[in-house]
Design a protein around this motif. Structure first.
Motif, PDB file in Angstrom:
ATOM      1  N   VAL A  25       0.949  -1.121   0.004  1.00  0.00           N
ATOM      2  CA  VAL A  25       0.034   0.061  -0.065  1.00  0.00           C
ATOM      3  C   VAL A  25       0.763   1.026   0.063  1.00  0.00           C
ATOM      4  O   VAL A  25       1.816   1.345   0.817  1.00  0.00           O
ATOM      5  CB  VAL A  25      -0.730   0.098   1.282  1.00  0.00           C
ATOM      6  CG1 VAL A  25      -1.817   1.439   1.167  1.00  0.00           C
ATOM      7  CG2 VAL A  25      -1.819  -1.192   1.204  1.00  0.00           C
ATOM      8  N   GLY A  26       0.497   2.257  -1.064  1.00  0.00           N
ATOM      9  CA  GLY A  26       1.282   3.324  -0.903  1.00  0.00           C
ATOM     10  C   GLY A  26       2.906   2.963  -1.770  1.00  0.00           C
ATOM     11  O   GLY A  26       2.814   2.444  -2.609  1.00  0.00           O
ATOM     12  N   ASP A  28      -6.565   8.121   2.620  1.00  0.00           N
ATOM     13  CA  ASP A  28      -6.651   6.986   1.431  1.00  0.00           C
ATOM     14  C   ASP A  28      -5.892   5.987   1.794  1.00  0.00           C
ATOM     15  O   ASP A  28      -6.312   4.784   1.354  1.00  0.00           O
ATOM     16  CB  ASP A  28      -6.416   7.861   0.176  1.00  0.00           C
ATOM     17  CG  ASP A  28      -6.681   6.674  -0.969  1.00  0.00           C
ATOM     18  OD1 ASP A  28      -7.730   6.304  -1.030  1.00  0.00           O
ATOM     19  OD2 ASP A  28      -5.983   6.685  -1.991  1.00  0.00           O
ATOM     20  N   GLY A  29      -4.737   6.012   2.361  1.00  0.00           N
ATOM     21  CA  GLY A  29      -3.864   4.791   2.748  1.00  0.00           C
ATOM     22  C   GLY A  29      -4.456   3.673   3.715  1.00  0.00           C
ATOM     23  O   GLY A  29      -4.486   2.637   3.665  1.00  0.00           O
ATOM     24  N   ASP A  32      -7.646   3.709   4.217  1.00  0.00           N
ATOM     25  CA  ASP A  32      -8.992   3.235   3.770  1.00  0.00           C
ATOM     26  C   ASP A  32      -8.709   1.971   2.875  1.00  0.00           C
ATOM     27  O   ASP A  32      -9.387   0.989   2.862  1.00  0.00           O
ATOM     28  CB  ASP A  32      -9.651   4.273   2.819  1.00  0.00           C
ATOM     29  CG  ASP A  32     -10.154   5.271   3.411  1.00  0.00           C
ATOM     30  OD1 ASP A  32     -10.651   5.040   4.732  1.00  0.00           O
ATOM     31  OD2 ASP A  32     -10.677   6.315   2.799  1.00  0.00           O
ATOM     32  N   LYS A  33      -7.591   2.086   2.074  1.00  0.00           N
ATOM     33  CA  LYS A  33      -7.064   0.995   1.251  1.00  0.00           C
ATOM     34  C   LYS A  33      -6.426  -0.325   2.203  1.00  0.00           C
ATOM     35  O   LYS A  33      -6.653  -1.429   1.746  1.00  0.00           O
ATOM     36  CB  LYS A  33      -6.193   1.385  -0.060  1.00  0.00           C
ATOM     37  CG  LYS A  33      -6.935   2.224  -0.941  1.00  0.00           C
ATOM     38  CD  LYS A  33      -6.151   2.861  -2.007  1.00  0.00           C
ATOM     39  CE  LYS A  33      -7.022   3.594  -2.927  1.00  0.00           C
ATOM     40  NZ  LYS A  33      -6.237   4.323  -3.940  1.00  0.00           N
ATOM     41  N   THR A  34      -5.738   0.197   3.006  1.00  0.00           N
ATOM     42  CA  THR A  34      -5.424  -0.980   4.009  1.00  0.00           C
ATOM     43  C   THR A  34      -6.500  -1.707   4.417  1.00  0.00           C
ATOM     44  O   THR A  34      -6.645  -2.990   4.704  1.00  0.00           O
ATOM     45  CB  THR A  34      -4.474  -0.147   5.179  1.00  0.00           C
ATOM     46  OG1 THR A  34      -3.362   0.408   4.601  1.00  0.00           O
ATOM     47  CG2 THR A  34      -4.061  -1.379   6.096  1.00  0.00           C
ATOM     48  N   HIS A  75      -2.019   2.138  -5.165  1.00  0.00           N
ATOM     49  CA  HIS A  75      -1.514   3.590  -5.109  1.00  0.00           C
ATOM     50  C   HIS A  75      -2.434   4.243  -3.953  1.00  0.00           C
ATOM     51  O   HIS A  75      -3.569   3.914  -3.989  1.00  0.00           O
ATOM     52  CB  HIS A  75      -1.596   4.315  -6.288  1.00  0.00           C
ATOM     53  CG  HIS A  75      -1.044   5.930  -6.405  1.00  0.00           C
ATOM     54  ND1 HIS A  75       0.126   6.404  -6.253  1.00  0.00           N
ATOM     55  CD2 HIS A  75      -1.946   6.774  -6.361  1.00  0.00           C
ATOM     56  CE1 HIS A  75       0.309   7.449  -6.142  1.00  0.00           C
ATOM     57  NE2 HIS A  75      -1.129   7.929  -6.379  1.00  0.00           N
ATOM     58  N   ILE A  76      -1.952   5.224  -3.424  1.00  0.00           N
ATOM     59  CA  ILE A  76      -2.749   6.141  -2.459  1.00  0.00           C
ATOM     60  C   ILE A  76      -2.491   7.711  -2.735  1.00  0.00           C
ATOM     61  O   ILE A  76      -1.285   8.032  -3.322  1.00  0.00           O
ATOM     62  CB  ILE A  76      -2.640   5.765  -1.129  1.00  0.00           C
ATOM     63  CG1 ILE A  76      -0.883   6.094  -0.506  1.00  0.00           C
ATOM     64  CG2 ILE A  76      -2.564   4.120  -0.646  1.00  0.00           C
ATOM     65  CD1 ILE A  76      -0.816   5.925   0.744  1.00  0.00           C
ATOM     66  N   ASN A  77      -3.630   8.424  -2.441  1.00  0.00           N
ATOM     67  CA  ASN A  77      -3.464   9.699  -2.638  1.00  0.00           C
ATOM     68  C   ASN A  77      -3.071  10.590  -1.264  1.00  0.00           C
ATOM     69  O   ASN A  77      -2.306  11.593  -1.454  1.00  0.00           O
ATOM     70  CB  ASN A  77      -4.775  10.317  -2.824  1.00  0.00           C
ATOM     71  CG  ASN A  77      -5.457   9.866  -4.243  1.00  0.00           C
ATOM     72  OD1 ASN A  77      -4.495   9.791  -5.254  1.00  0.00           O
ATOM     73  ND2 ASN A  77      -6.597   9.451  -4.233  1.00  0.00           N
TER      74      ASN A  77
END
Length: 391
Positions: free
Chosen positions: A237-238, A260-261, A263-265, A254-256
């Motif tokens: 992530v990231g 966002d990181g 959330d995606k985790t 990818h993270i913004n």
């Protein structure tokens, strides 16, 4: 067979907790990213990290030590020489560097810059040590007028190329970075080549989330390779995928920004697989540490703290959460560069005992050894602590 579990490592990029004994060799005496930041802003409000034992590791205004932390807690020293992102993450994954990556305090030599200019077909601006935001303000107008990319470095081992997205398209900027990466080998093998795209008008330039890192390949296998080779998923992530040049990685998102990181985790935690989720939250470092913005750093820490219960509650019974960092970047010092510091180690999960003091670990690689132990695999670097903390 490996156990049915996920291990989630979240790197709070640059969240150091005090100078290492050799900090004077790096010009970092007095650095304490979290401690100094808390003092300058008048205290941090981190109730969930406080309960985990963060305040037991260093003096953090507003985050006192607790008698019975609800997580295992300790701190880690960096065994490798250096204080850059690649070195820190590689050591977390069990790769301890024998020598530091090269740095270029006077800019890059002619034997690198001239062939680079010829290969990209245009002249450059800069070629000096600089803050990323400052050099964009300094040279951004000339860059827009001439189309010349801005090349700069820092106290870390990086070759950075900044360009306005409306002047140099992203594909072209990334091509320039790939050219630089191929050239920077041997004595010039910097840890990372970094694309630094930005947008906006003079006086209001802003870097975008389209940054891309081109790391040198890890010279030896890491624990990521071990997990991957045994059929376990390694989800990045990231910028984790960039740091390891994709080596040992099964998938990457990818993270913004930090949230966002998170959330995606969380999305990955809820997916049906076993293995590792390795996340980097870069805003602490990129947005606030390097910009000497303690108020912004404090706000980002508090924002992350609010998400900690959500992360913990998403874990399955056998899952494990590890919170740590890769170096410091004290926003209260005169320097805008990374700082040579201890990093926190907080570990929790339903299968993990509470309140175990893990002490001061000699190397970040203890995480790699522990990760391997969690999946009943053998890894020879680092000292595992899984046996101390499992129920």
């Amino acid at each position: 067979m490996p156990l049915n579990r996920k291990v989630v490592i979240i790197v709070l990029d640059s969240a150091g907790i005090g100078e290492l004994p050799d900090a004077h060799l790096y010009g970092d005496c007095g650095s304490n990213t979290l401690g100094n930041c808390s003092r300058v802003v008048g205290g941090l409000n981190l109730p969930h990290l406080e309960k985990m034992g963060l305040g037991n590791l260093t003096e953090i205004v507003g985050v006192p030590p607790v008698d019975t932390p609800n997580a295992c807690f300790g701190k880690m020293a960096e065994l490798s020489a250096g204080k850059d992102t690649t070195t820190g993450h590689w050591e977390i994954a069990g790769l301890v560097l024998d020598k530091p990556f090269p740095v270029f305090p006077a800019g890059f030599p002619t034997e690198i810059i001239e062939p680079f200019k010829q290969s990209i077909g245009r002249d450059i601006l800069g070629n000096k040590v600089a803050s990323g935001t400052a050099i964009i303000e300094e040279l951004g107008v000339e860059h827009m007028r001439t189309g010349r990319p801005i090349v700069y470095t820092s106290a870390d081992s990086v070759f950075q190329i900044a360009a306005h997205e409306e002047v140099v398209p992203l594909d072209e900027l990334y091509r320039m970075c790939r050219i630089a990466r191929e050239m920077l080998i041997g004595d010039y093998a910097v840890g990372r080549v970094i694309a630094r795209p930005f947008v906006g008008s003079p006086g209001s330039f802003k870097r975008t989330a389209n940054r891309h890192d081109y790391s040198v390949l890890p010279p030896r296998p890491t624990v990521l390779d071990l997990l991957h080779d045994h059929g376990l998923t390694v989800a990045a992530v990231g910028k984790i995928n960039d740091i390891f040049a994709g080596q040992g990685i099964s998938s990457s998102v990818h993270i913004n920004d930090n949230m966002d990181g998170v959330d995606k985790t969380l999305s990955l935690i809820r997916e049906d697989f076993n293995g590792l989720i390795f996340a980097n939250l870069v805003d602490f470092d990129q947005q606030y540490g390097h910009r000497n913005d303690p108020a912004g750093y404090a706000s980002a820490l508090e924002e992350f703290d609010c998400r900690v219960p959500e992360i913990i509650n998403a874990l399955r019974p056998e899952d494990v959460l590890i919170l740590t960092a890769d170096h410091g970047c004290d926003p209260t010092t005169a320097s805008t560069d990374h700082s040579r510091e201890y990093v926190p180690l907080l570990v929790t999960g339903q299968a993990i005992r509470s309140g175990v003091d893990l002490g001061t670990r000699a190397s970040f690689s203890d995480i790699a050894a522990t990760l391997a132990r969690f999946f009943e695999l053998d890894f020879t670097v680092g000292e595992e602590f899984a046996g101390l903390i499992t129920q």
